[in-house]
Design an enzyme around this catalytic site. Structure first.
Site, PDB file in Angstrom:
ATOM      1  CB  VAL A  67      -1.008  -0.009   1.180  1.00 32.01           C
ATOM      2  CG1 VAL A  67      -0.329   0.040   2.531  1.00 32.01           C
ATOM      3  CG2 VAL A  67      -1.998   1.137   1.061  1.00 32.01           C
ATOM      4  N   GLY A  68       1.999   1.189   0.753  1.00 30.39           N
ATOM      5  CA  GLY A  68       2.905   2.328   0.805  1.00 30.39           C
ATOM      6  C   GLY A  68       3.679   2.428  -0.503  1.00 30.39           C
ATOM      7  N   GLY A 104      -6.186   7.282   8.460  1.00 29.14           N
ATOM      8  CA  GLY A 104      -6.639   6.749   7.169  1.00 29.14           C
ATOM      9  C   GLY A 104      -7.222   5.363   7.396  1.00 29.14           C
ATOM     10  CB  ILE A 132      -3.873   1.246   8.578  1.00 29.37           C
ATOM     11  CG1 ILE A 132      -3.756   0.382   7.303  1.00 29.37           C
ATOM     12  CG2 ILE A 132      -3.214   0.540   9.769  1.00 29.37           C
ATOM     13  CD1 ILE A 132      -2.348   0.146   6.798  1.00 29.37           C
ATOM     14  NE  ARG A 151       6.812   2.014   3.959  1.00 31.21           N
ATOM     15  CZ  ARG A 151       5.887   1.058   3.894  1.00 31.21           C
ATOM     16  NH1 ARG A 151       5.473   0.450   4.990  1.00 31.21           N
ATOM     17  NH2 ARG A 151       5.393   0.699   2.728  1.00 31.21           N
ATOM     18  CG  ASP A 159       5.567  -4.646  11.912  1.00 31.65           C
ATOM     19  OD1 ASP A 159       6.267  -5.664  12.121  1.00 31.65           O
ATOM     20  OD2 ASP A 159       4.852  -4.515  10.904  1.00 31.65           O
ATOM     21  CD  GLU A 217      11.477  -2.131   7.798  1.00 28.77           C
ATOM     22  OE1 GLU A 217      11.070  -2.760   6.793  1.00 28.77           O
ATOM     23  OE2 GLU A 217      10.734  -1.451   8.503  1.00 28.77           O
ATOM     24  CG  HIS A 254       7.851  -4.161   7.389  1.00 30.45           C
ATOM     25  ND1 HIS A 254       8.343  -3.068   6.731  1.00 30.45           N
ATOM     26  CD2 HIS A 254       6.521  -4.169   7.116  1.00 30.45           C
ATOM     27  CE1 HIS A 254       7.372  -2.447   6.086  1.00 30.45           C
ATOM     28  NE2 HIS A 254       6.244  -3.107   6.301  1.00 30.45           N
TER      29      HIS A 254
END
Ligand SMILES: O=C(O)C(=O)CO
Length: 348
Positions: free
Chosen positions: A105-106, A184, A186, A267, A291, A296, A315
């Protein structure tokens, strides 16, 4: 035949690809060429590898050099959030590139203006991962508030003490004020799940008010500084943008309560990680559940992983098989629609 010629050409000009690349096709060059970045979950992988309308190139390595080489001359690319889509990739692909579909989605890994300037259409995967990510956010909140990291370790390390009134005590959610940064899809899904916890107040900060969802969930819109000052728990669910990059730093952590719990499932770069470590070590805030980190994966000897008051997950917000299949199918739908010049189900 053409496929094997192409594979031979690739093997000759880029020998390291022999082990890591497959060109999967049965027929002619008139089919659009699609580069699939590594793999997909089983059902969607089967779908794309048997899709008759495309000629598929699949990278299985993680090297950027390989990816750029494979991108040469393709019409579509299916990427993950791990691949930077920038001028370098767009140049490598060439002017025939029509569509980039990301299984996420990102899309902070994509240079959107650069794609638009070249007429490359973009698709992402909203909605299908909302529930999984909201569930994980609640899990991470409970794990952080109730010290799961330490509690899971104690039985294995021999630190499990006889029951005492104060050993391994955490914080309860009942009656607490929760502030959501980002309201939004989420953020709202997290707020819906939080209704079960008999909270005191639910606050949210976002660029615009969301009266419909806020009314339904009894959430109050506040400017960020007030939300930070009033919240016992701060949960970040906003997108990473130039405005939110390093939004959480020493200045923002010091506006929070010293008992506050900070949760980030959005993020890693929304947080200045060194400032967070400092805030956790010197008691500016009480604990963090993350998360997402920067970078990462986080190196296994990273200081954040040594802190008892930090719970760090790798993540996995959207990591359920149902959701990952749904994301991959939507990414394929976007890709095929974009190649056909049709309306994409989720176009950026
Ligand atoms: O889809 C995204 O943006 C993710 O971060 C996947 O978990």
């Amino acid at each position: 035949m053409l496929a094997s010629l192409a594979q031979r050409h690739l093997n000759r000009s880029f020998p390291c690809l022999q082990q890591t690349t497959r060109i999967m096709t049965t027929s002619t060059t008139t089919k659009p060429r699609v580069l699939l970045c590594r793999t997909l979950p089983p059902q969607s992988l089967h779908r794309i590898t048997t899709e008759p309308s495309i000629q598929l190139i699949q990278s299985t390595g993680t090297s950027r050099e390989e990816f750029l080489e494979l991108a040469r001359g393709v019409d579509g690319i299916l990427v993950k959030l791990t691949e930077k889509v920038d001028d370098e990739l767009l140049d490598a692909a060439g002017p025939q590139l029509k569509v980039i579909s990301t299984m996420s989605v990102g899309y902070d890994h994509i240079n959107v203006p650069a794609c638009k300037a070249r007429g490359v259409r973009l698709g992402n995967t909203p909605d299908v991962l909302t529930d999984a990510t909201a569930e994980l956010t609640i899990g991470l909140l409970l794990a952080t508030a109730r010290r799961f990291g330490e509690a899971l370790r104690a039985p294995k390390t021999g630190d499990w003490q006889a029951w005492t009134p104060t050993w391994m005590c955490g914080t309860q959610l009942t009656g607490k004020t929760v502030g959501l940064v980002g309201f939004g899809r989420i953020g709202v899904a997290v707020a819906e799940r939080l209704q079960a916890f008999k909270l005191g107040k639910l606050l949210y900060a976002s660029p615009s008010e969301k009266p419909h969802a806020a009314g339904r969930l009894n959430a109050v819109h506040l400017p960020l500084p007030r939300l930070l000052a009033e919240s016992d728990i701060v949960i970040v669910t906003c997108a990473l943008t130039p405005e939110t990059k390093h939004l959480f730093c020493t200045a923002t952590f010091s506006q929070m309560k010293s008992t506050a719990i900070f949760i980030n499932t959005a993020r890693g770069q929304i947080v200045k990680q060194d400032d967070l470590i400092h805030a956790l070590k010197n008691g500016t805030i009480a604990a963090a559940g993350l998360d997402v980190t920067d970078p990462e994966p986080l190196p296994s000897n990273h200081e954040l992983l040594q802190l008892d008051n930090a719970v760090v997950l790798p993540h996995v917000g959207s990591a359920t098989i149902e959701t990952r299949e749904a994301m991959a199918h939507l990414a394929i739908d976007n890709l095929l629609s974009g190649l056909a010049g049709a309306k994409m189900p989720a176009e950026i």
